[in-house]
Design an enzyme around this catalytic site. Structure first.
Site, PDB file in Angstrom:
ATOM      1  N   HIS A 147       1.667   4.951  -2.828  1.00 28.37           N
ATOM      2  CA  HIS A 147       1.917   6.312  -2.336  1.00 28.37           C
ATOM      3  C   HIS A 147       3.341   6.790  -2.624  1.00 28.37           C
ATOM      4  O   HIS A 147       3.554   7.784  -3.330  1.00 28.37           O
ATOM      5  CB  HIS A 147       1.662   6.373  -0.826  1.00 28.37           C
ATOM      6  CG  HIS A 147       0.234   6.320  -0.442  1.00 28.37           C
ATOM      7  ND1 HIS A 147      -0.491   7.439  -0.116  1.00 28.37           N
ATOM      8  CD2 HIS A 147      -0.618   5.273  -0.314  1.00 28.37           C
ATOM      9  CE1 HIS A 147      -1.737   7.091   0.192  1.00 28.37           C
ATOM     10  NE2 HIS A 147      -1.840   5.771   0.073  1.00 28.37           N
ATOM     11  N   HIS A 193      -4.414   1.244  -5.986  1.00 27.97           N
ATOM     12  CA  HIS A 193      -4.559   1.864  -4.666  1.00 27.97           C
ATOM     13  C   HIS A 193      -5.931   1.578  -4.073  1.00 27.97           C
ATOM     14  O   HIS A 193      -6.055   1.279  -2.887  1.00 27.97           O
ATOM     15  CB  HIS A 193      -4.338   3.373  -4.751  1.00 27.97           C
ATOM     16  CG  HIS A 193      -4.545   4.059  -3.437  1.00 27.97           C
ATOM     17  ND1 HIS A 193      -5.714   4.725  -3.121  1.00 27.97           N
ATOM     18  CD2 HIS A 193      -3.747   4.144  -2.341  1.00 27.97           C
ATOM     19  CE1 HIS A 193      -5.622   5.204  -1.900  1.00 27.97           C
ATOM     20  NE2 HIS A 193      -4.452   4.860  -1.392  1.00 27.97           N
ATOM     21  N   HIS A 223       0.820  -1.209   0.000  1.00 28.37           N
ATOM     22  CA  HIS A 223       0.000   0.000   0.000  1.00 28.37           C
ATOM     23  C   HIS A 223       0.859   1.267   0.000  1.00 28.37           C
ATOM     24  O   HIS A 223       0.886   2.011  -0.976  1.00 28.37           O
ATOM     25  CB  HIS A 223      -0.937  -0.011   1.218  1.00 28.37           C
ATOM     26  CG  HIS A 223      -1.824   1.185   1.304  1.00 28.37           C
ATOM     27  ND1 HIS A 223      -2.459   1.558   2.460  1.00 28.37           N
ATOM     28  CD2 HIS A 223      -2.181   2.115   0.382  1.00 28.37           C
ATOM     29  CE1 HIS A 223      -3.170   2.650   2.248  1.00 28.37           C
ATOM     30  NE2 HIS A 223      -3.022   3.007   0.994  1.00 28.37           N
ATOM     31  N   ILE A 248      -6.374   9.372  -0.296  1.00 32.10           N
ATOM     32  CA  ILE A 248      -6.453   9.076   1.136  1.00 32.10           C
ATOM     33  C   ILE A 248      -5.352   8.101   1.476  1.00 32.10           C
ATOM     34  O   ILE A 248      -4.895   7.364   0.588  1.00 32.10           O
ATOM     35  CB  ILE A 248      -7.835   8.496   1.530  1.00 32.10           C
ATOM     36  CG1 ILE A 248      -8.002   8.385   3.043  1.00 32.10           C
ATOM     37  CG2 ILE A 248      -8.030   7.147   0.902  1.00 32.10           C
ATOM     38  CD1 ILE A 248      -8.096   9.670   3.749  1.00 32.10           C
ATOM     39  N   ASN A 261      -6.695  -0.058  -0.426  1.00 29.32           N
ATOM     40  CA  ASN A 261      -7.021   0.922   0.607  1.00 29.32           C
ATOM     41  C   ASN A 261      -8.432   0.821   1.158  1.00 29.32           C
ATOM     42  O   ASN A 261      -8.635   0.823   2.374  1.00 29.32           O
ATOM     43  CB  ASN A 261      -6.794   2.336   0.071  1.00 29.32           C
ATOM     44  CG  ASN A 261      -7.034   3.391   1.129  1.00 29.32           C
ATOM     45  OD1 ASN A 261      -6.211   3.609   2.015  1.00 29.32           O
ATOM     46  ND2 ASN A 261      -8.181   4.046   1.069  1.00 29.32           N
TER      47      ASN A 261
END
Length: 843
Positions: free
Chosen positions: A507, A694, A502, A843, A698
């Site tokens: 990110h 993602h 993740h 997020i 997530n």
């Protein structure tokens, strides 16, 4: 030029024929205000408007695509003054103003507009529309002139490759990129729009003590992607460590990458809910009653599911009391069955490897027993403790070799990722962990069943066995040992999911590509326009993570087994395992041995597990993104020479690798960028990572992980052996022992509050297939058609996934008491929905 008025000539025929004819060009200026601006400030602005209309105003000037031969600069209109405080209703969020620009008859086509803000506060300029001629989609905060000295430049929506740039815009295009890149010096402040690189040297706080220091991520020792530079001063005790941001301040991101107000409000609501829900557990921790005693203690953390049954008067009174404390409770995770055991069933354990919040760790087992790549002089023999007798009885009559050849054996192997850090982790009284291996058998009905778990510790000495093997239970004692083993596997999985799959893969590794895009690709560049919606909010979210999640004393360190060593695990994965060329979905599936290329199959892949929901749904989205990108790229790049000669494009990709991923810049596996096919492949991977990948990792965090016994992020006890002092306690009350091995009540609720926020879609989410900027391609019908086809394809995919989810033959898509796999359904409503694929990492 449409909708223009010839300037009145009061002197008539007395005017020289050489005097240029001027025209008034009508335009609409759309401005957005901060709706929290109070009435007092609004009245002051109105008062100022009456007293001095030129002091408080926006100064706008049109620039032509053509060069003025006298000045060798773009032709310019006369300056236009716009008083944004006139006719503005108190509390208004936005307003549209009519203005006129005066240009001469030889002005040409407007290509840019400059803006100076003479107000004391920033304003958000949404757009300037020259009626019937051209549109400028600005969508940017314009700072007061006393803060930002230079004029803001906005370009028309028409895209231009670098060599197509009109003469009047060339220098402006280069100047804007210089402004966005900065000089790599100084403290960045709230109003800046500067993009630059730095290492992760801001995660610790050594001024509080040596135990609060954290190693820098980035460089030869701990390779890592680069993050957005903030320029904060160093700490007092370590000049190489950047000082942390203190509340209520937040880490700098370029102004236009900050969150919209509705997104901020969603965050605040989530934080307030988290504080409420942690209040009672916090008091319990103070009173030394922080451990769960029975499973009912955990069930009591959740709101009661609504029931329509008739209730007695006493039951209604009790319900009223419960309603009073409901705000202090969590919503029940929608995908978890709250059955009597409150433990993870074997079938659900296997299903979540294919259709849970982490479907990326499963690999096909190619050799039995599995082996380690770690240094045997430090970590013990390469050989696993797994033997034929441990699994042969669970292979449905097959030999091990047959099972391997028929692709029936799969593994989740965290041995090498976790083992190097276990001595440091297990030295703490409240942190205990193994490095786990789990082997699954693919059953005749297409589901995965766990058949053996190996729990490894670093060897103490050659004669001390460091590996423990557990197999499916045969009695009450082994049932509870098996549950403990699965809990440790899930704890490993929770950490690797969060830190590697993740955080790192989406990110952190996306951030350099985003920084470089702003520095090297003009907003006029077609590739910037394609990527723009897929970069929204990501820099801000990553900055918040550095401030609250991955920093010293952040959520990851407090609530994950790996504690303060967590980010080093992420760095090790980046160094030894991450490869951009294998980040696309098809290549990732092939790397893990879960698929093989087969041109006769849909998407050109044959899956070895036919009912693999993440892969099956993901390939639909991957193919749709691939088709859109291919169409888009081929529209602008007709042959390889155009890709090679695109200076901005090549600079973007070069800088993304050589500055953004500097520690891996010499790797041989970086894809080349020589042709439209190369470019399409790179862009498809980036859009996939920012959107569907993602989303799959997530938005299921709370639905799948909000019930601590089934997916604990932290374990506090090891599985006891018969000669351990703890073994007697385990046998006497195995349920209590199991619960005492889980996170404490306060750790649990703090973690649950965090993943509840992370799993929430905000009100202003923009989902895959949605683009608010389609009007910017009004002149490119082929591009518009491609976007519309992509949007329709997302709707078709949604219906296809819903159809799959009701197919009783697809057993991995749903389970008893759980909801179907919906994480890759493109659309969603606001809140925690366990579905929805936003365009970007928001997020």
């Amino acid at each position: 030029m449409a909708n223009v008025n010839r300037e009145d000539q009061s002197m008539g025929n007395d005017i020289s024929s050489e005097m240029p004819v001027t025209y008034k060009v009508n335009a609409l200026v759309n401005v957005r205000y901060d709706r929290t601006e109070d009435v007092k400030e609004m009245m002051l602005h109105l008062f100022d408007a009456f007293s001095n209309s030129t002091q408080w105003a926006l100064i706008l000037q049109l620039l032509s695509t053509e060069i003025d031969p006298r000045t060798m600069a773009p032709k310019r209109s006369k300056k236009t003054i716009l008083d944004c405080s006139k006719n503005l209703a108190i509390g208004a969020q936005s307003a549209t103003f009519k203005v006129q620009f005066v240009v001469d008859s030889a002005f040409g086509v407007p290509g840019a507009i400059t803006v100076v803000n003479r107000y004391e506060k920033e304003l958000f300029l949404e757009s300037v529309i020259i009626e019937g001629v051209v549109r400028f989609s600005c969508n940017s905060w314009v700072q007061p002139g006393n803060i930002i000295a230079h004029k803001r430049i906005f370009f028309s929506d028409k895209p231009y490759l670098p060599w197509e740039t009109p003469a009047g815009l060339k220098e402006l295009r280069e100047e804007e990129l210089r402004q966005l890149s900065g000089n790599g010096k100084g403290l960045r402040v709230f109003s800046d729009r500067i993009y630059d690189y730095d290492m992760y040297n801001d995660l610790g706080n050594p001024d509080k003590g040596i135990e609060y220091a954290r190693p820098t991520l980035g460089g030869e020792k701990n390779p890592y992607p680069r993050r957005c530079r903030t320029g904060r001063p160093p700490t007092n005790t370590d000049i190489l460590a950047e000082s942390p941001v203190q509340e209520p301040m937040q880490i700098y991101v370029p102004r236009d990458d900050a969150m919209e107000r509705c997104k901020k409000e969603d965050f605040e609501v989530g934080k307030q809910k988290g504080m409420r829900r942690n209040f009672v557990p916090y008091l319990a921790s103070i009173a030394d009653r922080d451990a769960f005693k029975r499973f009912s203690d955990i069930s009591g953390l959740y709101k009661k599911r609504s029931s329509q049954e008739m209730k007695s008067p006493l039951a209604k009174i009790i319900e009223k009391v419960q309603d009073y404390i409901e705000p202090y409770k969590f919503d029940p995770p929608m995908t978890i069955s709250m059955d009597a055991s409150c433990c993870l069933r074997d079938d659900e354990f296997g299903r979540q490897a294919l259709a849970g919040t982490n479907p990326l760790s499963l690999e096909r087992l190619k050799v039995f027993p599995p082996t380690s790549k770690l240094d045997p002089s430090i970590y013990g023999p390469h050989e696993s403790a797994l033997k034929e007798e441990h699994i042969i009885g669970h292979l449905n009559g097959l030999s091990i070799q047959q099972a391997l050849e028929e692709n029936k054996l799969y593994i989740i192997d965290y041995h090498d990722k976790i083992l190097p850090f276990l001595n440091q982790v297990n030295c703490f009284d409240n942190r205990k962990a193994y490095a786990t291996r789990t082997i699954f058998f693919l059953t005749p009905i297409g589901t995965l069943m766990p058949i053996v778990i190996e729990l490894s510790l670093p060897p103490v000495d050659p004669n001390s066995p460091s590996k423990q093997v557990l197999t499916p239970p045969v009695d009450a004692t082994t049932t509870w040992m098996w549950q403990l083993a699965k809990a440790h596997v899930c704890s490993n999985d929770c950490g690797v999911h969060q830190l590697v799959h993740h955080w790192l893969r989406t990110h952190a590794c996306m951030e350099p590509f985003i920084i470089s895009a702003h520095r090297q690709l003009s907003v006029m560049h077609p590739i910037y326009k394609l990527l723009h919606p897929h970069m929204r909010y990501t820099l801000k979210i990553n900055a918040l993570a550095r401030q609250y999640l991955i920093n010293v004393e952040g959520v990851i360190e407090n609530d994950f087994t790996t504690g303060k060593h967590s980010m080093l695990i992420s760095s090790a994965a980046y160094k030894d395992w991450w490869r951009f060329d294998l980040e696309g979905l098809p290549e990732d599936l092939i790397r893990r041995g879960l698929a093989a290329r087969d041109p006769t199959q849909p998407h050109g892949l044959r899956l070895f597990i036919e009912d693999y929901p993440y892969a099956n749904d993901g390939l639909l989205i991957w193919s749709a993104i691939e088709e859109l990108v291919r169409t888009y790229v081929n529209y602008y790049y007709k042959d390889p020479s155009m890709v090679c000669s695109d200076s901005e494009l090549q600079a973007w990709y070069y800088e993304s690798i050589n500055l953004g991923h500097e520690d891996l810049k010499n790797a041989s596996w970086w894809p080349r960028l020589y042709s439209p096919e190369d470019l399409s492949s790179i862009l498809t991977t980036l859009i996939w990572l920012a959107s569907a990948q993602h989303a799959a990792l997530n938005y299921g965090q709370y639905p799948y992980g909000g019930h601590i016994p089934t997916r604990p992020p932290l374990m506090r006890k090891l599985a006891p052996k018969e000669d351990d002092p703890e073994y007697a306690k385990f046998v006497a009350d195995p349920e209590q022992y199991f619960l005492s091995a889980l996170p404490s009540r306060f750790q649990s609720t703090r973690f649950m509050a965090m993943i509840d926020i992370l799993s929430t879609h905000s009100i202003d989410e923009e989902y895959l297939g949605e683009r608010k900027d389609l009007s910017t391609w009004s002149g490119d019908s082929e591009i518009l058609e491609a976007f519309y086809r992509f949007s329709m394809e997302m709707k078709r995919i949604e219906k296809e996934i819903e159809k799959r989810n009701v197919d009783p033959n697809l057993r991995n898509r749903h389970g008893a008491g759980t909801t179907a796999y919906e994480l890759l359904i493109p659309s969603s409503r606001h809140g925690v929905t366990c579905r929805g694929v936003p365009n970007s990492i928001t997020i």
